[in-house]
Motif scaffolding. Structure first.
Motif, PDB file in Angstrom:
ATOM      1  N   THR A 101       0.841  -1.210   0.000  1.00  0.00           N
ATOM      2  CA  THR A 101       0.000   0.000   0.000  1.00  0.00           C
ATOM      3  C   THR A 101       0.874   1.257   0.000  1.00  0.00           C
ATOM      4  O   THR A 101       2.053   1.230   0.372  1.00  0.00           O
ATOM      5  CB  THR A 101      -0.915   0.025   1.245  1.00  0.00           C
ATOM      6  OG1 THR A 101      -0.106   0.216   2.416  1.00  0.00           O
ATOM      7  CG2 THR A 101      -1.701  -1.270   1.378  1.00  0.00           C
ATOM      8  N   SER A 102       0.263   2.360  -0.368  1.00  0.00           N
ATOM      9  CA  SER A 102       0.975   3.638  -0.391  1.00  0.00           C
ATOM     10  C   SER A 102       1.429   4.042   0.998  1.00  0.00           C
ATOM     11  O   SER A 102       2.529   4.577   1.189  1.00  0.00           O
ATOM     12  CB  SER A 102       0.072   4.732  -0.979  1.00  0.00           C
ATOM     13  OG  SER A 102      -0.279   4.424  -2.308  1.00  0.00           O
ATOM     14  N   LEU A 103       0.572   3.816   2.001  1.00  0.00           N
ATOM     15  CA  LEU A 103       0.919   4.176   3.374  1.00  0.00           C
ATOM     16  C   LEU A 103       2.174   3.442   3.822  1.00  0.00           C
ATOM     17  O   LEU A 103       3.067   4.021   4.441  1.00  0.00           O
ATOM     18  CB  LEU A 103      -0.250   3.854   4.305  1.00  0.00           C
ATOM     19  CG  LEU A 103       0.021   4.085   5.808  1.00  0.00           C
ATOM     20  CD1 LEU A 103       0.371   5.551   6.060  1.00  0.00           C
ATOM     21  CD2 LEU A 103      -1.187   3.653   6.639  1.00  0.00           C
ATOM     22  N   MET A 104       2.247   2.140   3.486  1.00  0.00           N
ATOM     23  CA  MET A 104       3.424   1.370   3.873  1.00  0.00           C
ATOM     24  C   MET A 104       4.678   1.910   3.203  1.00  0.00           C
ATOM     25  O   MET A 104       5.754   1.963   3.809  1.00  0.00           O
ATOM     26  CB  MET A 104       3.217  -0.105   3.523  1.00  0.00           C
ATOM     27  CG  MET A 104       2.190  -0.813   4.396  1.00  0.00           C
ATOM     28  SD  MET A 104       1.943  -2.523   3.895  1.00  0.00           S
ATOM     29  CE  MET A 104       0.849  -3.096   5.189  1.00  0.00           C
ATOM     30  N   TYR A 156       8.549   1.125   4.227  1.00  0.00           N
ATOM     31  CA  TYR A 156       8.576  -0.307   3.961  1.00  0.00           C
ATOM     32  C   TYR A 156       9.200  -0.559   2.579  1.00  0.00           C
ATOM     33  O   TYR A 156       8.776   0.021   1.573  1.00  0.00           O
ATOM     34  CB  TYR A 156       7.163  -0.890   3.967  1.00  0.00           C
ATOM     35  CG  TYR A 156       6.560  -1.083   5.343  1.00  0.00           C
ATOM     36  CD1 TYR A 156       6.894  -0.232   6.401  1.00  0.00           C
ATOM     37  CD2 TYR A 156       5.642  -2.100   5.584  1.00  0.00           C
ATOM     38  CE1 TYR A 156       6.331  -0.405   7.653  1.00  0.00           C
ATOM     39  CE2 TYR A 156       5.079  -2.280   6.836  1.00  0.00           C
ATOM     40  CZ  TYR A 156       5.429  -1.424   7.869  1.00  0.00           C
ATOM     41  OH  TYR A 156       4.866  -1.592   9.112  1.00  0.00           O
ATOM     42  N   GLY A 157      10.210  -1.420   2.531  1.00  0.00           N
ATOM     43  CA  GLY A 157      10.848  -1.788   1.270  1.00  0.00           C
ATOM     44  C   GLY A 157      11.793  -0.738   0.714  1.00  0.00           C
ATOM     45  O   GLY A 157      12.355  -0.930  -0.369  1.00  0.00           O
ATOM     46  N   LYS A 158      12.013   0.351   1.440  1.00  0.00           N
ATOM     47  CA  LYS A 158      12.864   1.441   0.939  1.00  0.00           C
ATOM     48  C   LYS A 158      14.318   0.975   0.869  1.00  0.00           C
ATOM     49  O   LYS A 158      14.839   0.369   1.799  1.00  0.00           O
ATOM     50  CB  LYS A 158      12.741   2.655   1.856  1.00  0.00           C
ATOM     51  CG  LYS A 158      13.483   3.879   1.341  1.00  0.00           C
ATOM     52  CD  LYS A 158      13.259   5.071   2.265  1.00  0.00           C
ATOM     53  CE  LYS A 158      13.985   6.299   1.736  1.00  0.00           C
ATOM     54  NZ  LYS A 158      13.791   7.487   2.604  1.00  0.00           N
TER      55      LYS A 158
END
Length: 431
Positions: A367-370, A375-377
């Motif tokens: 999701t965009s919020l994640m 997240y995943g950066k």
């Protein structure tokens, strides 16, 4: 003199719940299976438990009490043809709203998929009420569609109290034994050798008494020493359901682990000659292939798994050849227990460190919020780099220096050791 035509275990087989010993959790007052029997509404079910605890007896008692026709098949000797013929007989019983016959299948775990499939329709339509008996976990040995149509009831090994009651009943009620001058002074050997198996207890008792009758007509005094002397002299020491079962499978496994193919084949032959279930032997070799050989020879697991599948497909006696080939291969293979050590080390670390958070760079970000939360950066996709590898942080930071997998001293893992040391440049300090 004891009748040679009918064993004591058969003569003492109870025909009514009032005489049935053990399994109070199933057939005791207000127990679940007893309630079904008393309500005359039994489902198809599977009795899972060790030998000699009353599975066959219970099935017969239920059929008799509910006035049902009783068909019995042994999975060892019966095929699809026998199953279909029995079902046809059962269909002929369906008239005037008569309840469905009971089809009892002993050792149902020995039926292959085709044989079990042949039961499905009749069980589902109520042509028969199936009662299966198995010594193996039905979750592994019974196909899911059939298992979903059956209740599973677990039977427990008989304890000292139950064995004492069965022994006392035999001496007081059996038509032959009650006429003989028998005194039981010690029961430890009788009960230990029986291993919670009522049938074995009766067989041992009958053997001891018969042997003493041939030697003397005087009073028969049963002691632990007498029992051990007679058993060791008269019967083979391999018992696939008792103490010897565990001793010999232990010897087999340790011989393979110790790389001795002669000993491995010898203990295999002891089990084969003793009537051990081939699938049990094959299953243990699958476990050993990972636990004791592992990454030293990954093909070992493939062969052991193929052995298990082939034993199921081929049947006996040809399966003995497949078991022998696999046992020899595993025994002569290089050994490593690094896989089991790694998972045990990891489990211990999890217990010590608790639920540590997953590093942000390797979290899933659907999701965009994640994504906004990181997240995943900065995750580095391994295949985008030379050699399909780049150093990345995969462990929680606080335990990132822990090494759980230690390659061992064998050709395959020495190669693994070298590669990990090179690509991780110091994290895996094996060199």
């Amino acid at each position: 003199m004891i009748s040679p035509n009918q064993p004591l275990a058969d003569r003492m087989r109870p025909s009514d719940l009032a005489d049935y010993v053990g399994q109070e959790h199933l057939v005791g007052d207000k127990a679940i299976l007893r309630a079904s029997i008393e309500n005359n509404n039994i489902p198809s079910f599977i009795l899972w438990g060790p030998p000699g605890v009353g599975k066959t007896t219970l099935a017969r008692i239920i059929a008799k009490k509910l006035n049902r026709t009783f068909f019995q098949l042994s999975a060892v000797h019966s095929g699809v043809k026998d199953v279909r013929e029995t079902i046809e007989k059962a269909k002929k019983q369906q008239f005037f709203n008569q309840p469905s016959p009971v089809l009892f299948i002993d050792e149902i775990h020995r039926f292959n998929k085709a044989q079990q499939d042949s039961l499905l329709g009749s069980v589902e339509m109520g042509v028969v009420t199936l009662i299966g008996a198995t010594t193996e976990n039905p979750s592994f040995e019974v196909i899911s569609p059939l298992l979903s149509r059956c209740q599973v009831y677990i039977l427990k090994p008989l304890g000292k109290y139950e064995l004492e009651k069965i022994l006392d009943n035999a001496l007081k009620k059996d038509i032959f034994l009650k006429t003989l001058p028998v005194e039981v002074i010690e029961t430890n050997a009788l009960f230990r050798l029986s291993g919670g198996d009522a049938r074995k207890l009766m067989n041992i008792l009958e053997l001891v008494i018969t042997t003493q009758l041939t030697a003397s007509q005087q009073k028969i005094v049963i002691t632990d020493k007498l029992v051990m002397d007679i058993i060791q002299e008269k019967i083979a020491l391999y018992d696939k359901n008792g103490e010897q079962h565990y001793d010999i499978i232990s010897a087999f496994i340790k011989s393979i682990r110790g790389s001795d193919p002669n000993a491995a084949v010898y203990w295999l032959a002891r089990m084969v000659e003793g009537g051990e279930d081939p699938k049990f032997i094959a299953r243990r070799m699958v476990i050993l292939a990972s636990e004791d050989i592992g990454l030293a020879n990954p093909n070992a697991l493939l062969l052991a798994t193929s052995c298990f599948e082939a034993v199921n497909l081929i049947g006996w006696p040809e399966s003995r050849i497949i078991l022998s080939e696999t046992a020899i291969y595993l025994a002569t293979s290089p050994k490593s227990n690094s896989s089991i050590m790694a998972i045990d080390n990891a489990l211990e670390l999890v217990k010590e460190s608790g639920d540590l958070p997953v590093p942000l760079n390797i979290r899933n970000a659907p999701t965009s919020l994640m994504k906004e939360l990181g997240y995943g950066k900065n995750y580095k996709y391994a295949h985008a780099y030379e050699g399909n590898f780049t150093q990345e942080q995969f462990m929680p930071e606080i335990i990132s220096s822990k090494v759980l997998y230690e390659p061992q001293e064998n050709e395959k893992e020495l190669q693994i050791r070298k590669r990990l040391s090179i690509i991780w440049k110091g994290k895996y300090k094996y060199l």
